[in-house]
Write a protein that holds these residues in place. Sequence first.
Motif, mmCIF file in Angstrom:
data_model
loop_
_atom_site.group_PDB
_atom_site.id
_atom_site.type_symbol
_atom_site.label_atom_id
_atom_site.label_comp_id
_atom_site.label_asym_id
_atom_site.label_seq_id
_atom_site.Cartn_x
_atom_site.Cartn_y
_atom_site.Cartn_z
ATOM 1 N N MET A 282 34.519 21.259 -60.098
ATOM 2 C CA MET A 282 35.776 21.873 -60.496
ATOM 3 C C MET A 282 35.506 23.080 -61.382
ATOM 4 O O MET A 282 34.622 23.060 -62.215
ATOM 5 C CB MET A 282 36.617 20.879 -61.303
ATOM 6 N N SER A 283 36.292 24.098 -61.186
ATOM 7 C CA SER A 283 36.217 25.263 -62.059
ATOM 8 C C SER A 283 37.394 25.200 -63.021
ATOM 9 O O SER A 283 38.101 24.192 -63.075
ATOM 10 C CB SER A 283 36.249 26.538 -61.221
ATOM 11 N N LYS A 284 37.602 26.274 -63.749
ATOM 12 C CA LYS A 284 38.718 26.249 -64.689
ATOM 13 C C LYS A 284 40.025 26.050 -63.939
ATOM 14 O O LYS A 284 40.150 26.385 -62.774
ATOM 15 C CB LYS A 284 38.742 27.512 -65.535
ATOM 16 N N TYR A 285 40.997 25.490 -64.601
ATOM 17 C CA TYR A 285 42.319 25.167 -64.050
ATOM 18 C C TYR A 285 42.229 24.139 -62.931
ATOM 19 O O TYR A 285 43.097 24.067 -62.071
ATOM 20 C CB TYR A 285 43.047 26.424 -63.567
ATOM 21 N N ASN A 286 41.166 23.334 -62.917
ATOM 22 C CA ASN A 286 40.974 22.254 -61.951
ATOM 23 C C ASN A 286 40.949 22.723 -60.499
ATOM 24 O O ASN A 286 41.301 21.977 -59.598
ATOM 25 C CB ASN A 286 42.041 21.170 -62.134
ATOM 26 N N ALA A 287 40.553 23.960 -60.258
ATOM 27 C CA ALA A 287 40.444 24.462 -58.891
ATOM 28 C C ALA A 287 39.117 24.009 -58.300
ATOM 29 O O ALA A 287 38.102 23.955 -58.987
ATOM 30 C CB ALA A 287 40.537 25.985 -58.879
ATOM 31 N N THR A 288 39.142 23.692 -57.024
ATOM 32 C CA THR A 288 37.936 23.255 -56.325
ATOM 33 C C THR A 288 37.207 24.467 -55.776
ATOM 34 O O THR A 288 37.775 25.245 -55.007
ATOM 35 C CB THR A 288 38.322 22.325 -55.156
ATOM 36 N N LYS A 289 35.942 24.626 -56.158
ATOM 37 C CA LYS A 289 35.138 25.731 -55.632
ATOM 38 C C LYS A 289 34.800 25.446 -54.177
ATOM 39 O O LYS A 289 34.565 24.304 -53.794
ATOM 40 C CB LYS A 289 33.853 25.900 -56.453
ATOM 41 N N VAL A 290 34.804 26.524 -53.381
ATOM 42 C CA VAL A 290 34.501 26.378 -51.955
ATOM 43 C C VAL A 290 33.507 27.444 -51.518
ATOM 44 O O VAL A 290 33.358 28.475 -52.174
ATOM 45 C CB VAL A 290 35.772 26.472 -51.074
ATOM 46 N N ILE A 291 32.845 27.153 -50.416
ATOM 47 C CA ILE A 291 31.937 28.109 -49.786
ATOM 48 C C ILE A 291 32.492 28.386 -48.393
ATOM 49 O O ILE A 291 32.799 27.452 -47.645
ATOM 50 C CB ILE A 291 30.503 27.544 -49.681
ATOM 51 N N VAL A 292 32.619 29.677 -48.058
ATOM 52 C CA VAL A 292 33.092 30.058 -46.730
ATOM 53 C C VAL A 292 31.944 30.761 -46.023
ATOM 54 O O VAL A 292 31.390 31.735 -46.527
ATOM 55 C CB VAL A 292 34.336 30.966 -46.803
ATOM 56 N N THR A 293 31.590 30.250 -44.856
ATOM 57 C CA THR A 293 30.485 30.808 -44.068
ATOM 58 C C THR A 293 30.948 32.071 -43.340
ATOM 59 O O THR A 293 32.157 32.313 -43.219
ATOM 60 C CB THR A 293 29.985 29.773 -43.041
ATOM 61 N N PRO A 294 30.013 32.877 -42.838
ATOM 62 C CA PRO A 294 30.395 34.112 -42.123
ATOM 63 C C PRO A 294 31.316 33.870 -40.927
ATOM 64 O O PRO A 294 32.110 34.731 -40.567
ATOM 65 C CB PRO A 294 29.057 34.693 -41.670
ATOM 66 N N ASP A 295 31.237 32.685 -40.307
ATOM 67 C CA ASP A 295 32.130 32.405 -39.174
ATOM 68 C C ASP A 295 33.497 31.896 -39.618
ATOM 69 O O ASP A 295 34.362 31.619 -38.799
ATOM 70 C CB ASP A 295 31.477 31.410 -38.195
ATOM 71 N N GLY A 296 33.701 31.744 -40.954
ATOM 72 C CA GLY A 296 35.007 31.361 -41.483
ATOM 73 C C GLY A 296 35.169 29.884 -41.773
ATOM 74 O O GLY A 296 36.260 29.433 -42.105
ATOM 75 N N THR A 297 34.103 29.099 -41.672
ATOM 76 C CA THR A 297 34.191 27.673 -41.973
ATOM 77 C C THR A 297 34.175 27.478 -43.484
ATOM 78 O O THR A 297 33.368 28.064 -44.184
ATOM 79 C CB THR A 297 33.011 26.905 -41.339
ATOM 80 N N LEU A 298 35.082 26.628 -43.959
ATOM 81 C CA LEU A 298 35.227 26.387 -45.396
ATOM 82 C C LEU A 298 34.627 25.035 -45.759
ATOM 83 O O LEU A 298 34.920 24.027 -45.118
ATOM 84 C CB LEU A 298 36.714 26.425 -45.751
ATOM 85 N N PHE A 299 33.775 25.028 -46.779
ATOM 86 C CA PHE A 299 33.164 23.798 -47.287
ATOM 87 C C PHE A 299 33.462 23.680 -48.773
ATOM 88 O O PHE A 299 33.366 24.677 -49.498
ATOM 89 C CB PHE A 299 31.636 23.829 -47.132
ATOM 90 N N GLU A 300 33.804 22.499 -49.234
ATOM 91 C CA GLU A 300 33.971 22.298 -50.662
ATOM 92 C C GLU A 300 32.580 22.246 -51.290
ATOM 93 O O GLU A 300 31.700 21.532 -50.812
ATOM 94 C CB GLU A 300 34.769 21.036 -50.947
ATOM 95 N N ALA A 301 32.389 23.011 -52.359
ATOM 96 C CA ALA A 301 31.066 23.179 -52.964
ATOM 97 C C ALA A 301 30.475 21.852 -53.434
ATOM 98 O O ALA A 301 29.270 21.626 -53.295
ATOM 99 C CB ALA A 301 31.141 24.173 -54.118
ATOM 100 N N TRP A 302 31.301 20.963 -53.956
ATOM 101 C CA TRP A 302 30.769 19.701 -54.467
ATOM 102 C C TRP A 302 30.196 18.840 -53.341
ATOM 103 O O TRP A 302 29.216 18.129 -53.532
ATOM 104 C CB TRP A 302 31.815 18.944 -55.284
ATOM 105 N N LEU A 303 30.774 18.941 -52.144
ATOM 106 C CA LEU A 303 30.234 18.189 -51.003
ATOM 107 C C LEU A 303 28.899 18.763 -50.548
ATOM 108 O O LEU A 303 27.984 18.023 -50.177
ATOM 109 C CB LEU A 303 31.222 18.203 -49.830
ATOM 110 N N VAL A 304 28.787 20.082 -50.570
ATOM 111 C CA VAL A 304 27.536 20.745 -50.194
ATOM 112 C C VAL A 304 26.430 20.306 -51.147
ATOM 113 O O VAL A 304 25.311 19.983 -50.719
ATOM 114 C CB VAL A 304 27.708 22.286 -50.196
ATOM 115 N N GLU A 305 26.761 20.275 -52.455
ATOM 116 C CA GLU A 305 25.767 19.845 -53.448
ATOM 117 C C GLU A 305 25.434 18.364 -53.297
ATOM 118 O O GLU A 305 24.266 17.975 -53.323
ATOM 119 C CB GLU A 305 26.290 20.110 -54.860
ATOM 120 N N LYS A 306 26.450 17.530 -53.138
ATOM 121 C CA LYS A 306 26.243 16.079 -53.050
ATOM 122 C C LYS A 306 25.327 15.699 -51.894
ATOM 123 O O LYS A 306 24.433 14.880 -52.042
ATOM 124 C CB LYS A 306 27.590 15.375 -52.900
#
Length: 176
Positions: free
Chosen positions: A1-25
């Motif tokens: 979580m970042s400030k204001y309880n927002a979930t950080k995400v990673i978006v790949t060049p093809d437009g797929t969105l991943f939640e950062a905490w899942l990528v790390e986990k």
Amino acid sequence: MSKYNATKVIVTPDGTLFEAWLVEKYELDVQGILFDSKMEGEYYQELLLKKKYGEIKDFSCQPKFVLQEQPKITYIADFLITDLDGSKRVIDIKGVETSTFMVKLKLFQALYPTFHIEILIKKRGEFVPLEQVKKEKAARKRARNKLLNQAEGKMKNDRNSWNGNEIHGNQKRGRR
């Protein structure tokens, strides 16, 4: 979580969105752009599609604007969009409007009058201007208050007529 309880995400060049905490986990090897909130990542996905279909000329992420040199104050917007006619728009995706942001916004507008800035929020699955949402909210509040005032007025009238009948009724009983 970042400030204001927002979930950080990673978006790949093809437009797929991943939640950062899942990528790390799960220690996934995901290459893409890290965004501070899911809303920003989703808007990035929209921009990818708009560019692909020729609705916009280009865009960049996290453009930095210097608002003051000493002490150094910078404003980092979420996106800078170049429209087909060459005009540029600054887009900021907001979940929470902070006082710091409001100050930086006023400074930005004073220093960069040629840039049009849009503050967007996500409502019912689509991105809409914050000003539009504020106007709709104010209109709903006015309508609600009007109904409450009408209901209170009706209740007062009902109480007054009820109290009037009550008084007359007691007076009649007292005379017997």
